[in-house]
Structures are given as structure tokens and as C-alpha cells.
Design a protein around this motif. Structure first.
Motif, mmCIF file in Angstrom:
data_model
loop_
_atom_site.group_PDB
_atom_site.id
_atom_site.type_symbol
_atom_site.label_atom_id
_atom_site.label_comp_id
_atom_site.label_asym_id
_atom_site.label_seq_id
_atom_site.Cartn_x
_atom_site.Cartn_y
_atom_site.Cartn_z
ATOM 1 N N PHE A 3 29.963 41.632 41.754
ATOM 2 C CA PHE A 3 30.479 40.483 41.016
ATOM 3 C C PHE A 3 29.512 39.319 41.161
ATOM 4 O O PHE A 3 28.667 39.320 42.047
ATOM 5 N N LYS A 4 29.685 38.316 40.320
ATOM 6 C CA LYS A 4 29.035 37.019 40.509
ATOM 7 C C LYS A 4 30.129 36.003 40.790
ATOM 8 O O LYS A 4 31.222 36.077 40.232
ATOM 9 N N SER A 24 35.347 55.057 33.983
ATOM 10 C CA SER A 24 34.736 53.724 33.897
ATOM 11 C C SER A 24 35.768 52.686 33.462
ATOM 12 O O SER A 24 35.733 51.543 33.910
ATOM 13 N N THR A 25 36.705 53.097 32.632
ATOM 14 C CA THR A 25 37.773 52.188 32.203
ATOM 15 C C THR A 25 38.659 51.797 33.381
ATOM 16 O O THR A 25 39.018 50.621 33.528
ATOM 17 N N MET A 31 38.347 45.843 38.361
ATOM 18 C CA MET A 31 37.439 44.730 38.615
ATOM 19 C C MET A 31 37.858 43.484 37.843
ATOM 20 O O MET A 31 37.852 42.372 38.386
ATOM 21 N N ASP A 32 38.255 43.648 36.592
ATOM 22 C CA ASP A 32 38.757 42.512 35.815
ATOM 23 C C ASP A 32 40.003 41.918 36.466
ATOM 24 O O ASP A 32 40.174 40.700 36.506
ATOM 25 N N VAL A 51 29.900 42.378 37.340
ATOM 26 C CA VAL A 51 28.505 42.713 37.062
ATOM 27 C C VAL A 51 28.368 44.211 36.818
ATOM 28 O O VAL A 51 27.985 44.633 35.733
ATOM 29 N N ASN A 52 28.669 45.034 37.833
ATOM 30 C CA ASN A 52 28.592 46.478 37.658
ATOM 31 C C ASN A 52 29.289 47.169 38.816
ATOM 32 O O ASN A 52 29.766 46.519 39.739
ATOM 33 N N ALA A 53 29.335 48.484 38.736
ATOM 34 C CA ALA A 53 29.944 49.279 39.807
ATOM 35 C C ALA A 53 29.162 50.576 39.950
ATOM 36 O O ALA A 53 28.554 51.057 38.993
ATOM 37 N N LYS A 54 29.195 51.112 41.160
ATOM 38 C CA LYS A 54 28.537 52.380 41.436
ATOM 39 C C LYS A 54 29.452 53.205 42.328
ATOM 40 O O LYS A 54 30.119 52.662 43.205
ATOM 41 N N ILE A 55 29.461 54.500 42.091
ATOM 42 C CA ILE A 55 30.100 55.420 43.026
ATOM 43 C C ILE A 55 28.963 56.140 43.731
ATOM 44 O O ILE A 55 28.142 56.803 43.090
#
Length: 65
Positions: A3-4, A24-25, A31-32, A51-55
């Protein structure tokens, strides 16, 4: 999950052992929701943007002697 903050700083939140069938949804919705709930504070700043996510997966191999 990355996140930012409202001050444009990068913040990461890790979750151990996430459910295997996440989409991803699913991840974006969570996150939202974290941003909308405004429950985290980092040095006086709120999480402001997804910002993004990773597994990240790791594999462990036991070595026998």
C-alpha cells in the motif's frame, strides 16, 4: 500486500498461510476494504492506496543424514 500511505510512503502487510484458492478479485476486495476501514496507522498516516499484492510460495525439502 503493498500500500501507499497518505504521505506517499510504501507499506507492506503480510499474511501467513493464505487460503489456496484466492483470486485476484478476492485479494483486491480485501485490500480495498483495508484502505476503506482506515484501521492502520503508520506514523500518523493512513493507508491511502492499494499498490499490489504477491503470493510467495516456498518449498521445504528435508535433508536426512
Amino acid at each position: 500486500m503493498n500500500f501507499k500511505t497518505s504521505g506517499n510512503k510504501k507499506i507492506s502487510i503480510s499474511v501467513d498461510n493464505p487460503r489456496e484458492n484466492l483470486t485476484s478479485t478476492d485479494i483486491k476486495n480485501v485490500m480495498d476494504g483495508i484502505v476503506a476501514a482506515d484501521i492502520f496507522d503508520y506514523k500518523g498516516e493512513s493507508l491511502a492506496e492499494v499498490v499490489n499484492a504477491k503470493i510467495i510460495t516456498t518449498e521445504t525439502e528435508e535433508i536426512t543424514f
